[in-house]
Structure formats: structure tokens, C-alpha cells
Design an enzyme around this catalytic site. Structure first.
Site, PDB file in Angstrom:
ATOM      1  N   LYS A  77       0.843  -1.195   0.000  1.00 25.02           N
ATOM      2  CA  LYS A  77       0.000   0.000   0.000  1.00 25.02           C
ATOM      3  C   LYS A  77       0.879   1.245   0.000  1.00 25.02           C
ATOM      4  CE  LYS A  77      -1.880   2.503   3.208  1.00 25.02           C
ATOM      5  NZ  LYS A  77      -1.904   3.835   2.538  1.00 25.02           N
ATOM      6  N   GLU A  79      10.592   1.469   9.981  1.00 23.25           N
ATOM      7  CA  GLU A  79      11.542   2.564   9.754  1.00 23.25           C
ATOM      8  C   GLU A  79      10.769   3.860   9.975  1.00 23.25           C
ATOM      9  OE1 GLU A  79      13.257   5.611   8.803  1.00 23.25           O
ATOM     10  OE2 GLU A  79      12.645   5.094   6.763  1.00 23.25           O
ATOM     11  N   CYS A 105      13.219  11.641   6.303  1.00 24.92           N
ATOM     12  CA  CYS A 105      13.397  11.237   7.708  1.00 24.92           C
ATOM     13  C   CYS A 105      14.816  11.453   8.190  1.00 24.92           C
ATOM     14  CB  CYS A 105      12.988   9.778   7.891  1.00 24.92           C
ATOM     15  SG  CYS A 105      13.930   8.622   6.878  1.00 24.92           S
ATOM     16  N   GLU A 141       9.555  15.684  15.767  1.00 18.44           N
ATOM     17  CA  GLU A 141       9.870  15.712  14.341  1.00 18.44           C
ATOM     18  C   GLU A 141       8.960  16.724  13.635  1.00 18.44           C
ATOM     19  OE1 GLU A 141      10.862  12.472  10.911  1.00 18.44           O
ATOM     20  OE2 GLU A 141       8.945  12.210  11.943  1.00 18.44           O
TER      21      GLU A 141
END
Length: 460
Positions: A151, A226, A260, A364
Site C-alpha cells: 500500500k 523505519e 526522515c 519531528e
């Protein structure tokens, strides 16, 4: 979904539970034949798929830029070439693994191990590097003999759909690669809890990964997660400042900061702090945010209005806490054509004067924002670098070889670059510590994740 302004680029149908069931059934049916093929036979298919992506390179580049908002230049230099290379790398890598063997002569036995594909792999990829990270999962999964149900992000699904159209031409049998288009709460959740999917590989937010862990726990699935990062750069006084500043601007703002691995905290030794800050801000001001199709643009548009507002809210928070906004949001005006002014653009933003305990230093942001702060000692620099819940990557800048080895060892990060950024050997492990993930990906690590080891003992 995002190009020059907010326009509908493509409309992809959202599946329900029955479509996910159909994809899993197709993958299960295709598994016996595909897993029985030799690694060499599977590698030929992967290399053919890489050939086809390269043959349609410009189409993929333009689509990725329009769909995600990134510059055409970045898609041409990074996203699409790496997507093709992912297939080539794992087509080669899968041919060069070995297994273990041990003798027990006193018992007349020999033991050896084999690696078997797991079955149907569930793969969920993010919106920031759409085809790049999707192929990073598909390639090792099918190279090792698994079939997949994958997906892509519902926000950036176009290049995944384009790749689907090349599968048959590449010789991928029906059912080996099944791509479903839908949202996380519907399609993603259906994958995670499906009893016939024994493993999940996910790249995305820590919050979503926590949900995946909870939902998959009753099924004891293998997980590779991850996740996000709050990556520090540590700049010592003996660093090559010209190289450091040029690279750290790139590591902070590339792809609109929507990587990231981007640097979002910069710690600079106090004796050079003022000089670094002045030169870094000057360089950041030259990092051009503009129309993605403009070859002179370093950054394009952020992924969505909601994400832009989230990133801007962190800058507002910094200002409310007494931080100094040296350039970027609220300081510099973007020079955009009239038809682009309603797009989700944000200039490279540099902030100082923020406490390490602030949300802007702890969470983040995933946008073109970085914070600069001084330190006095090596121990303090390491403590600051480790002072968040994330541990994905870090960079260290110094000419002292002993120092970079010491600091790299002490930093709680899965990847540490010294005097460089984003230099990757795909053979080596990729992944984070703490809230930045679980498991590793890369040559041997992906091989181990997508296979199960079996020990066989023969008495003679």
C-alpha cells in the site's frame, strides 16, 4: 495531488476489506510458483523491471514531482534513478548470500541452514519518497521469493500505479505484486491484521508504527519499522566550515525537509558559533523555494495544506518561546508566479535561542526548519545529540579522526555520517534506535527479514 497549487492530479479508488482480501488471495495463489523459481530467474525479472522504469524515466520524474510537490530536479537526481537501482541492487544481492554449516563427527551428523521465503509480505510506504521507498521494499521481498501486497501512501500513489502497468511487461507473474490504493485506517489496517500476512514492513510515523505494533501483536508477525527522526548535526571548532555549511544546508532542507534523515538540530562549538550561524543563515537564504518545474528551484511545495500549517505552527511556537527566526517563515517573502501563490510553499527557516526541552527541539517537524544551538564540551554535544526520543541518524563535523570515532560510537543513532551526509552503501544496515524504528534494512538485513532460517540435521 499537489503540483503548482492544490489541484486534483489523479483520483485513485479507495478499496474496502474485500479488495484487500482479493489481493491477499492472489498473492497466496502466486506464492508456490514464484518461490520455487531460482534466485537467478527472479533476478532477471527485477532487472527487466529496472530497465522499463529507466525507459520511462522522464514520465516517472514528471509524475513524482506533480504528485508530491518536490522539484523535478530532485526527482531526476534522486527518486527515480534510485527506484530503478533498488531492483538492480537486490537482483544482484540475492545471488550472493551464503548459509551456515557445522559438522558433528562424533555423532555422525552434519547441520546446515537454509533460508526460505516467508510467504505474503505486507508493505506500507510513505508519501515523501514515494516510488523510491516503495521499491526499496518490493525489490528484496520478491527477490527472496515472497509475494507482496503493498500500500503506497494515499497522498502519493501515482508512480506506484504507473509501475503496475510495467509489471506484466517485465515478466512479473499475476499475483506476485499486488498494489492496493487506500487510506491507512482502511487498507493499511486490513493488511496489518490479516492472518495470512506473516510480516509487515512499514516506513512512516512513530505514532502509526505504535498502532501497527498493537494491531499485529495477536498474530505474532515479523515487523520492520523505519520511523521518524530528530537528527542532530554536531559541528566542532576544527570542522571544515565551507564544506560543513554547504552540506548541512542540503541535509536540513532537501526535499522541503521531508526526508526522515534531514538535519533538524545543529549543535555548534561555542568558539565558532557566531561565525557558523552568520554563514549558515546566508547560505540558507540562497536555498531557493519555488515552482517545482523550475530548474533553479532547490525546494518545491510541501505535501499538503495541513502539513504546511503543522510546520508553520512549530515556527510560531519558537517565536512565542523567544526564539530568533533568522530567515524563512515570517521573515522572507517568496517570489512566486501569481498562479503559484496559493501553493504550499515555505522558505528554508533557521531558528536559534530555543531550549532543548522545547517541542520544536524534541518533535519531528518534517519540513524546511532547523534549529542552531551552541555547546562547550564533547560530552555536552553528545548529551544534547542524544537528548530526544528518536535515534535515526546524526552527522559529526571535525578534522580530528579520533574525535569523530569517539562521538560516532556514543551517539544513539542507527546511522552516523562524519564530514558528509546521505552517503549510502545499500549492502549495509539502515534503520534507527529508540523511537526511530525496529529492525534494519539493506543487503543482508533485508535478506534475513524477508526469509525464515531453517536448521537441518542429517545423520549419516
Amino acid at each position: 495531488m499537489l503540483g503548482i497549487t492544490y489541484v486534483v492530479f489523479a483520483d485513485l479508488w479507495v478499496p474496502d476489506w474485500m479488495q484487500v482480501e482479493a489481493a491477499v488471495a492472489a498473492a497466496k495463489e502466486a506464492f508456490p510458483d514464484w518461490s520455487a523459481r531460482s534466485p537467478q530467474q527472479r533476478a532477471q525479472v527485477l532487472n527487466k523491471l529496472a530497465d522499463l522504469i529507466e525507459a520511462h524515466l522522464e514520465e516517472f520524474i514528471q509524475a513524482e514531482s506533480k504528485d508530491q510537490g518536490k522539484t523535478v530536479t530532485f526527482a531526476r537526481a534522486v527518486d527515480i534513478p534510485r527506484s530503478a537501482y533498488n531492483f538492480r541492487f537486490f537482483a544482484s544481492s540475492v545471488l550472493h548470500h551464503t548459509t551456515d554449516c557445522s559438522q558433528m563427527d562424533h555423532m555422525g551428523c552434519i547441520n546446515y541452514t537454509i533460508r526460505c521465503p516467508v510467504g505474503v509480505a505486507g508493505l506500507i510506504s510513505p508519501w515523501n519518497l514515494p516510488l523510491y521507498l516503495l521499491t526499496w521494499k518490493i525489490a528484496p521481498a520478491i527477490a527472496t521469493g515472497n509475494t507482496v501486497v503493498t500500500k503506497p501512501s494515499e497522498m502519493t500513489s501515482v508512480t506506484a500505479w504507473m509501475m503496475c502497468k510495467l509489471m506484466q511487461q517485465a515478466g512479473v507473474p499475476p499475483g506476485v505484486v499486488n498494489v492496493i490504493f487506500g487510506t491507512g485506517p482502511r487498507a493499511g489496517d486490513a493488511l496489518v491484521i490479516h492472518p495470512d500476512i506473516p510480516l509487515i514492513s512499514f516506513t512512516g510515523s512513530t505514532a502509526t508504527a505504535q498502532r501497527i505494533t498493537e494491531r499485529s501483536a495477536p498474530y505474532c508477525k515479523k515487523l520492520s519499522l523505519e520511523l521518524g527522526g530528530k537528527n542532530p548535526a554536531i559541528v566542532f571548532a576544527d570542522a571544515d566550515l565551507a564544506q560543513c555549511i554547504e552540506t548541512t544546508v542540503r541535509s536540513s532542507f532537501s526535499n522541503q525537509g521531508e526526508i526522515c534523515l534531514c538535519t533538524s538540530r545543529i549543535y555548534v562549538e561555542r568558539s565558532i558559533y557566531s561565525e557558523f550561524l552568520e554563514r549558515f543563515v546566508a547560505a540558507a537564504k540562497k536555498w531557493k523555494t519555488g515552482v517545482p518545474s523550475d530548474p533553479s528551484s532547490n525546494n518545491g511545495a510541501l505535501i499538503s495544506k495541513e502539513h504546511l500549517e503543522k510546520v508553520r505552527s512549530f515556527v510560531a511556537l519558537a517565536k512565542s518561546e523567544g526564539g530568533i527566526i533568522h530567515c524563512g517563515e515570517g521573515v522572507d517573502q517568496l517570489d512566486l508566479p501569481e498562479q503559484n501563490k496559493s501553493g504550499y510553499y515555505m522558505p528554508a527557516t533557521v531558528i536559534s535561542g530555543i531550549s532543548d526541552s522545547s517541542r520544536i527541539m524534541q518533535e519531528e517537524i518534517f519540513g524546511p526548519v532547523t534549529c542552531v544551538s551552541p555547546f562547550d564540551t564533547e560530552d555536552e554535544a553528545v548529551s544534547k545529540g542524544n537528548g530526544v526520543r528518536y535515534g535515526l541518524s546524526a552527522t559529526v563535523w571535525s578534522r580530528d579522526v579520533g574525535k569523530v570515532h569517539r562521538v560516532a560510537k556514543r551517539l544513539q543513532a542507527g546511522l552516523v555520517w562524519t564530514n558528509c551526509w546521505l552517503v549510502r552503501d545499500l549492502n549495509l544496515p539502515f534503520g534507527g534506535m529508540k523511537n526511530s524504528g525496529m529492525g534494519r534494512e539493506g543487503g543482508k538485513d533485508s535478506y534475513h527479514f524477508f526469509t525464515e532460517v531453517k536448521t537441518i540435521t542429517i545423520k549419516h
